[in-house]
Enzyme design. Structure first.
Site, PDB file in Angstrom:
ATOM      1  N   LYS A 277       5.937  14.275  47.417  1.00  0.00           N
ATOM      2  CA  LYS A 277       5.417  13.910  47.092  1.00  0.00           C
ATOM      3  C   LYS A 277       3.984  13.691  47.536  1.00  0.00           C
ATOM      4  O   LYS A 277       3.853  13.545  48.547  1.00  0.00           O
ATOM      5  CB  LYS A 277       6.489  12.865  47.107  1.00  0.00           C
TER       6      LYS A 277
ATOM      7  N   SER B 289       9.179   6.594  41.371  1.00  0.00           N
ATOM      8  CA  SER B 289       7.882   6.926  41.306  1.00  0.00           C
ATOM      9  C   SER B 289       7.926   8.435  41.677  1.00  0.00           C
ATOM     10  O   SER B 289       7.025   8.768  41.349  1.00  0.00           O
ATOM     11  CB  SER B 289       7.089   6.158  42.414  1.00  0.00           C
TER      12      SER B 289
ATOM     13  N   SER C   8      13.162   4.844  44.280  1.00  0.00           N
ATOM     14  CA  SER C   8      12.014   5.909  43.562  1.00  0.00           C
ATOM     15  C   SER C   8      12.152   7.328  43.568  1.00  0.00           C
ATOM     16  O   SER C   8      11.672   7.967  42.805  1.00  0.00           O
ATOM     17  CB  SER C   8      10.742   5.238  44.366  1.00  0.00           C
TER      18      SER C   8
END
Ligand SMILES: [Mg+2]
Ligand SMILES: [Zn+2]
Lengths: 95, 490, 484
Positions: free
Chosen positions: C76, C151, C175
């Protein structure tokens, strides 16, 4: 309670985010719907509750007084938007 | 300790028929003496090249986190102990949010609701007695960087070397009433911290600065007036000037029927006036909240006890001991304890020599000589050891006090052993009765007429003879012996 | 071996260790598949050439004792990676190249893994659909029109589409678990303080946790064992005895008491979710667990609490993005003008909205009514869990109140977007570990997840329960490679 245009302008000032009229009006709508939803908390009685800041149920660890980060100027300045070898540069501030 | 808080020499501002009292509170920012910063491992040395003592934490890079320096915590607690203050076993770090070019995180890590040190006190020695000044709190916080406005016409340059340096903010109660008290307060605070080794107190290097809160009120009034905060004043002289200007400005406003705005002001050292700081105007809402990157700071009783055991004798206690043990006057003791370097010097001198003489020589000759050369006690050409030797030469009669002054002057020129100076220059006192008798006989012989006058009752002439003998001996004759022998011979 | 990218992590490790595959072959396979999958928009920054070079280097002197020997992976874009651009999905960090490495990613490279690139995410991790990213939305490999969750949407999409065998995300209010649930993958949010936050772009410091995402529970356990370390550089990192989670993994969960919180039956919850939950309860029973009804009475207050605490912390954490030290700067007439333009142009709408909320709830006159109140309610929520854990070993709930929704469906209604995290947010507020495992499909064939919540520091237990249930559920992800 409701958040008005004046409040939005005040908090945008505090947040250092410029808002034009249109954006401010949109924010009034968004924030009001969010706060309507948040207001639910008022139903709860919390007078004798200790506020919780961190779930980590330990206390602060202390580090030794040693200098380890030495001469990182190039690393620290490298990403700054204005080219200058020694300093960060911002528009002139008048006090 | 007996507290005389009644001040005879009141500082009052007179306007028309009104008398105003000035109420002052100080927020002193004292840089903690430490190798590395409060929450990062970069160095704190003064005078480094710009931005060479900045870590990724100090410059607030994404994902960087604060980790607290144990030594700084200890220094704050020690200072708290020195201020006779309550040490809080649990304290919390908060974020004070505002935007400024030299504040990389966009917030300062400080302590708001729960500081590490609570209420304490400082005793001031004023000419008309002692005065106690309350300490509200002491908390730890980060220093900001430095904005430099005069290197470029269009831009401000930012140096983050100071960013993250540990500060102790020491907040007094509004107990101060005059520029003189402020002077005494700052000096006392500085003295205590220097004894403790927690802050070097160097005002030129910015290790000690203060925000000065000033308000005025009619004499006798119990309520406080509206206060103004004068930010970041870095010398005692400027603090005093700023207070004087600001107090008068406020009195003028009141006399003019106007109100005082509570605001932050800046002292302009060139114009000698304070003025409103517009740049800070909308920054009043600091949105303090507990820093979620840090947990509560907890210290144990053992931790505090251990620090207490490391506390040296502080000025107030030292003064008491000097008065009781050495029979010094309060005045003398005050001077000798005011600064740790002076008291160390004094205590080194008296290790091997007479206290009374040492006190007089240090406060009298030494201070005057250092003052003349603009030197600090630590830069004294005469070491404590050599001053001690000089005093012993006086005490055992090897030299007279007068000769000692000559030797002292020589010593000031370079650190020489007084014994050697005396020997090399032949300054030793003449104490041989035979030699003195011969000398005295000659003086009486040369002044027959005066001797006759003396014998006929003009006893005042005795001093004349002593003077003559001293003169003839080049100042080396032992005055006591001269007295004795003269009495017999005349 | 033609279908390298279909292999799960454990197979790849096995094949590299037994020299059936080289790191170069594996890396090349994932790079090629990633290159063919640009349409998903899972990557923000690709680093394929470096990855291939590193793989070559690894093969020249392979260290096969490592836990991730020459395994390529993408992470990420919230983790700072040394010398590789890190954006947090924001324009304001568009050109930011860290000179340092996050502790979590460093732990991974220390075990031999190779970085392929940085995965898309909601801007500063603020979002539940990956639609707030400055670098565009991400597509769910399940269906072109679906969001991958957020997210960590680039991460979930990349794992589900097999562009990377495993990945790491961050979870502030769901997330990791919500996108895992939306893409039929496994995601673990560890106990707060388990993984270091050093070098992770902060959203809300008291809630943020990094965690593993993978195709199965075992891979998740292995990755968690690598990333969970005590770190002196993070004052909230907790020094506790960590397991070798993958080695101690067991399907024997007989007699484990699993709680079912009645408050999670929220109004308007689709029947499919209700059914999935019931099925989950049956699976757990089949594994020998004992089911116990419990109550978490303050569940309903978790989201409002979260939407005070998280924005408050974010408003302060994001103050450092001011155009002075790094990142985007808009020129201004003076310092304040520069700040205001930089932050107005550099941050997207959702981030600005949350900064405003956070600033408001901390501002003078409102602190007690909002922020302090929220901290108190947070305490009550934590107390609920503490009470429940007197009776049970773990808690089973749905991961999300619905399956993945359509791109654009909720972008104009922040509150309905926020409601996505209704089941995951209480776990962050209480600092507990939670894992989402795929457990079935809805009528449209979209995956649905179940969440197992554990006691603090009890990751091993929820991994074991997930591992046991995974076998019973025998979930198969329907991915057609439509984008290739
Ligand atoms: Mg102040
Ligand atoms: Zn301060």
């Amino acid at each position: 309670m409701s958040i008005d245009l004046k409040t939005i302008k005040h908090i945008s000032k505090l947040s250092r985010i410029s808002v034009d009229e249109k954006k401010a009006e949109k924010l009034v709508g968004d924030l009001n719907s969010i706060f309507d939803f948040i207001e639910k908390l008022n139903k709860l009685k919390t007078d004798n509750v200790e506020p919780l800041t961190s779930v980590a149920e330990t206390t602060l660890k202390l580090r030794a007084d040693e200098v380890k980060s030495k001469n990182l100027r190039d690393q620290v300045i490298k990403n700054s938007p204005r080219e200058n070898e020694d300093y960060f540069v911002v528009p002139k501030v008048i006090e | 300790m007996d507290l005389v808080s009644k001040n005879k020499s009141e500082y009052l501002i007179n306007r028309h028929d009104n008398q105003y009292e000035v109420v002052i509170g100080l927020e002193v920012h004292a840089q903690v003496t430490s190798e590395s910063k409060l929450f990062s491992t970069s160095a704190t040395k003064f005078g480094a090249e710009p931005n060479t003592q900045v870590s990724l934490v100090d410059a607030a890079f994404p994902g960087m986190l604060p980790v607290i320096n144990e030594y700084c915590v200890k220094q704050a607690i020690k200072t708290g102990i020195g201020l006779k203050a309550k040490i809080n076993k649990r304290s919390v770090f908060d974020r004070k949010n505002y935007f400024y070019a030299d504040l990389p995180q966009g917030y300062q890590i400080s302590q708001f609701k729960d500081p590490i040190v609570g209420e304490g006190k400082v005793i001031l020695d004023m000419p008309d007695g002692q005065k106690e000044v309350g300490i509200e709190r002491l908390h730890l916080e980060q220093d900001a960087g430095k904005s430099i406005h005069d290197l470029d016409p269009k831009n401000t340059f930012v140096d983050l070397n100071r960013s993250g340096v540990a500060l102790m903010e020491i907040v007094s109660k509004p107990d101060l009433r005059s520029p003189d008290e402020v002077n005494a307060y700052i000096k006392k605070l500085r003295s205590i911290m220097r004894y403790l080794g927690t802050c070097d107190g160097n005002m030129q290097e910015g290790s000690l600065r203060a925000d000065v809160n000033v308000s005025v009120r009619k004499k006798g009034s119990k309520e406080f007036g509206t206060r103004c905060e004068i930010k970041n004043v870095n010398s005692i002289k400027f603090m005093q000037m700023a207070i004087e200007y600001e107090a008068n400005r406020q009195v003028d406003l009141i006399e003019d029927g106007q109100t005082i705005d509570q605001e932050t002001r800046l002292f302009d050292t060139k114009k000698n006036e304070t003025r409103s700081m517009r740049s800070k105007e909308d920054a009043h809402d600091y949105r303090y909240f507990p820093d979620p990157d840090l947990l509560p700071l907890e210290v144990s009783d053992d931790f505090i006890e251990k620090l207490k055991s490391e506390i040296p004798e502080l000025p107030d206690e030292k003064k008491k001991r000097f008065i009781e043990k050495f029979k010094l006057s309060s005045y003398e003791a005050n001077i000798l304890v005011s600064d740790i370097e002076t008291s160390n010097y004094f205590e080194n001198v008296i290790k091997k020599s007479d206290v009374k003489l040492a006190t007089n020589w240090i406060i009298g000759e030494l201070f005057a000589a250092l003052n003349e050369k603009n030197l600090e006690i630590t830069e004294s050409p005469i070491s404590a050891g050599n001053l001690s030797k000089l005093i012993n030469l006086i005490k055992d009669g090897t030299i007279s006090g007068k000769i000692a002054k000559t030797v002292f002057e020589q010593m000031m020129e370079g650190d020489k052993d007084p014994q050697k100076i005396v020997e090399e220059k032949g300054l030793k006192q003449e104490s041989d009765p035979k030699a003195l008798e011969a000398l005295i006989d000659k003086v009486i012989d040369d002044n027959r007429d005066k001797a006759t006058e003396y014998k006929s009752g003009k006893v005042k002439l005795f001093g004349f003879f002593v003077g003559q003998v001293m003169k003839v001996s080049g100042g080396k004759a032992n005055p006591q012996l001269v007295n004795e022998i003269l009495k017999k011979k005349l | 071996m033609s279908d390298i990218t279909k292999q799960a992590l454990s197979e790849l490790v096995e094949n590299i260790k037994s020299k059936k595959l080289s790191s170069s072959e594996v890396t090349k396979a994932f790079v090629e598949r990633s290159e063919k999958s640009k349409e998903l928009n899972a990557y923000i920054t690709e680093d394929y050439t470096n990855a291939l070079n590193k793989a070559k280097k690894f093969d020249e002197k392979p260290n096969l004792d490592l836990k991730l020997p020459g395994i390529p992976m993408a992470v990420k874009d919230l983790f700072c990676t040394k010398n590789l651009r890190t954006t947090a999905g924001s324009k304001i960090l568009n050109n930011f190249v860290p000179t340092y490495e996050s502790t979590v990613t460093q732990n991974i490279w220390n075990e031999g893994a190779i970085l392929m690139g940085k995965l898309n995410c909601d801007e500063f991790a603020m979002g539940s659909s990956n639609e707030t990213s400055f670098f565009g939305n991400v597509q769910n490999p399940i269906d072109k029109n679906l969001v991958p969750g957020g997210s960590s949407g680039g991460s979930s999409s990349a794992v589900a589409a097999q562009l990377t065998p495993i990945t790491i995300g961050t979870d502030t209010g769901g997330s990791i678990r919500q996108p895992a649930s939306f893409t039929g993958t496994v995601g673990l949010k560890p106990t707060y303080g388990s993984c270091s936050r050093y070098g992770i772009v902060a959203f809300a410091s008291s809630l943020d946790q990094a965690g593993p995402m993978a195709q199965n529970v075992k891979d998740c356990a292995l990755l968690h064992e690598i990333i969970s370390t005590y770190d002196e550089k993070d004052s909230t990192s907790i020094d506790f005895k960590r397991n070798e989670y993958s080695k101690e993994l067991t399907k024997d969960i007989k007699g484990k008491k699993i709680g079912i919180p009645k408050e999670y039956r929220v109004d308007g919850m689709p029947k499919e979710i209700e059914d999935l939950w019931k099925k989950g309860i049956e699976y757990a029973k089949d594994c020998g667990a004992e089911i116990i009804d419990i109550s978490l009475p303050h569940t309903n207050y978790a989201l409002p609490t979260y939407y005070i605490v998280a924005p408050a912390e974010a408003s302060s954490n994001l103050a450092r993005y001011d155009g002075v030290k790094y990142g985007f700067r808009a020129e201004g007439e003076n310092l304040i003008d520069m700040y205001e333009k930089t932050r107005s142009e550099g941050f997207g709408a959702e981030v600005q909205r949350r900064i405003m909320i956070g600033t408001y709830v901390l501002s003078s006159g409102y602190y007690d009514a909002y922020y302090l109140k929220a901290q108190k309610v947070r305490k009550l929520i934590k107390n609920d869990f503490d009470e429940a854990y007197k009776k049970v070993d773990a808690i089973l709930t749905p991961s999300t109140p619905s399956s993945a929704f359509k791109i654009g469906e909720k972008t104009n209604d922040p509150v309905s977007m926020y409601l996505n995290d209704i089941f995951t947010v209480p776990v962050n507020l209480a600092g507990l570990p939670g894992i989402s495992i795929p457990a079935g499909h809805d009528a449209k064939g979209y995956p649905l997840g179940l969440q197992i919540i554990g006691k603090a520091f009890d990751e091993q237990n929820i991994l074991n329960i997930a591992y046991a249930m995974e076998e019973k559920i025998n979930f198969k992800n329907n991915i057609s490679d439509w984008w290739i």
